[in-house]
Motif scaffolding. Structure first.
Motif, short mmCIF file in Angstrom:
data_model
loop_
_atom_site.label_atom_id
_atom_site.label_comp_id
_atom_site.label_asym_id
_atom_site.label_seq_id
_atom_site.Cartn_x
_atom_site.Cartn_y
_atom_site.Cartn_z
N ALA A 1 0.90 -1.29 -0.11
CA ALA A 1 0.03 0.02 0.21
C ALA A 1 1.02 1.16 0.05
O ALA A 1 1.60 1.35 0.75
N LYS A 2 0.62 2.09 -0.87
CA LYS A 2 1.37 3.39 -0.93
C LYS A 2 0.82 4.56 -0.39
O LYS A 2 -0.35 4.75 -0.76
N THR A 3 1.36 5.03 0.47
CA THR A 3 0.68 6.17 1.37
C THR A 3 1.91 7.36 1.19
O THR A 3 2.86 7.30 0.73
N GLU A 4 1.16 8.67 0.95
CA GLU A 4 1.98 9.98 1.01
C GLU A 4 1.57 10.57 2.33
O GLU A 4 1.04 10.55 2.83
N ALA A 5 2.89 11.01 2.64
CA ALA A 5 3.21 12.02 3.79
C ALA A 5 2.27 13.07 3.94
O ALA A 5 2.26 13.77 2.75
N LYS A 6 1.82 13.31 5.07
CA LYS A 6 0.78 14.61 4.80
C LYS A 6 1.33 15.49 6.11
O LYS A 6 1.95 14.83 7.02
N VAL A 7 1.34 16.79 5.84
CA VAL A 7 1.72 17.57 6.91
C VAL A 7 0.59 18.48 7.56
O VAL A 7 -0.33 19.02 6.51
N LEU A 8 0.33 18.27 8.59
CA LEU A 8 -0.87 18.97 9.23
C LEU A 8 -0.34 19.80 10.53
O LEU A 8 0.55 19.81 10.92
N LYS A 9 -1.21 20.83 10.67
CA LYS A 9 -0.92 21.92 11.48
C LYS A 9 -2.09 21.95 12.56
O LYS A 9 -3.29 21.74 12.26
N GLY A 10 -1.86 22.30 13.76
CA GLY A 10 -2.58 22.32 14.57
C GLY A 10 -2.08 23.34 15.93
O GLY A 10 -1.00 23.66 15.97
N GLU A 11 -3.31 23.70 16.70
CA GLU A 11 -2.87 24.66 18.07
C GLU A 11 -3.45 24.37 19.10
O GLU A 11 -4.70 23.98 18.90
N ALA A 12 -2.99 24.72 20.29
CA ALA A 12 -3.82 24.54 21.45
C ALA A 12 -3.41 25.48 22.53
O ALA A 12 -2.28 26.24 22.41
N ASP A 13 -4.06 25.77 23.57
CA ASP A 13 -3.60 26.84 24.84
C ASP A 13 -2.61 26.05 25.67
O ASP A 13 -2.95 24.98 26.05
N GLY A 14 -1.50 26.66 25.69
CA GLY A 14 -0.46 26.17 26.69
C GLY A 14 -0.66 26.88 27.96
O GLY A 14 -1.56 27.51 28.25
N TYR A 15 0.61 26.82 28.63
CA TYR A 15 0.54 27.61 30.02
C TYR A 15 0.38 28.95 29.93
O TYR A 15 -0.24 29.58 30.69
N LYS A 16 1.18 29.42 29.14
CA LYS A 16 1.32 31.15 28.79
C LYS A 16 0.86 31.68 27.40
O LYS A 16 1.07 32.69 27.11
N GLY A 17 0.55 30.61 26.59
CA GLY A 17 0.12 31.22 25.19
C GLY A 17 -0.13 29.88 24.49
O GLY A 17 -0.39 29.07 24.77
N LYS A 18 -0.06 30.30 23.20
CA LYS A 18 -0.40 29.07 22.09
C LYS A 18 0.81 28.24 21.82
O LYS A 18 1.91 28.79 21.67
N VAL A 19 0.49 26.85 21.85
CA VAL A 19 1.29 26.08 21.26
C VAL A 19 1.09 25.40 20.11
O VAL A 19 -0.12 24.95 19.70
N THR A 20 1.68 25.66 19.01
CA THR A 20 1.56 25.26 17.57
C THR A 20 2.22 23.94 17.17
O THR A 20 3.39 23.82 17.61
N VAL A 21 1.68 23.06 16.41
CA VAL A 21 2.54 21.96 15.89
C VAL A 21 2.34 21.82 14.31
O VAL A 21 1.38 22.32 13.92
#
Length: 116
Positions: free
Chosen positions: A31-51
Motif C-alpha cells: 500500500a503506497k501512502t503519501e506523507a501529509k503535513v498537518l498543523k494544529g494549535e492549543a492553549d498552553g500554560y502562557k500562550g499558544k502551542v503550535t504543531v
C-alpha cells in the motif's frame, strides 16, 4: 556453428534472467501512502502551542512544536522532550505528560490530535 549457437543461447539466458530480477522500486502488493503535513494549535500554560505534524499513514514521522511563550526552563524543555519522544515512537499513544509541565504537555497532545 556450435560456438555461435552456444553464444546465442547464453545471451538469451542472460537477458531472460535480467528481466526476472528484483526491482527496488517495485511496490507490487504494498500500500503506497503519501506523507501529509498537518498543523494544529492549543492553549498552553502562557500562550499558544503550535504543531506541524508530518504523518505517513497513522505514523508521525516528523514533528515541529513551537511554544514561544511557554516558560523556558519548564515548558520549552518539555516541548523538546515531547518532540523527540513522539517522533521516535511515531505516536502519542502511551506517552505521558512531562512532570512539572502538564499544561504544556497537554497542549501539545491536543494540538497534535486536532491537527488538520
Amino acid at each position: 556453428m556450435k560456438k555461435l549457437l552456444s553464444m546465442a543461447l547464453a545471451a538469451v539466458l542472460v537477458f531472460s534472467l535480467v528481466g526476472c530480477g528484483n526491482n527496488a522500486n517495485d511496490t507490487k502488493g504494498e500500500a503506497k501512502t503519501e506523507a501529509k503535513v498537518l498543523k494544529g494549535e492549543a492553549d498552553g500554560y502562557k500562550g499558544k502551542v503550535t504543531v506541524e505534524v508530518t504523518k505517513d499513514g497513522d505514523k508521525i514521522t516528523d514533528l515541529k512544536i513551537e511554544g514561544k511563550d511557554e516558560t523556558p526552563e519548564i515548558g520549552q524543555e518539555a516541548i523538546k522532550t515531547l518532540s523527540k519522544t513522539i517522533t521516535e515512537k511515531g505516536t502519542t499513544e502511551g506517552i505521558e505528560a512531562v512532570s512539572g509541565a502538564t499544561v504544556t504537555s497537554e497542549a501539545v497532545f491536543k494540538a497534535i490530535k486536532e491537527a488538520k
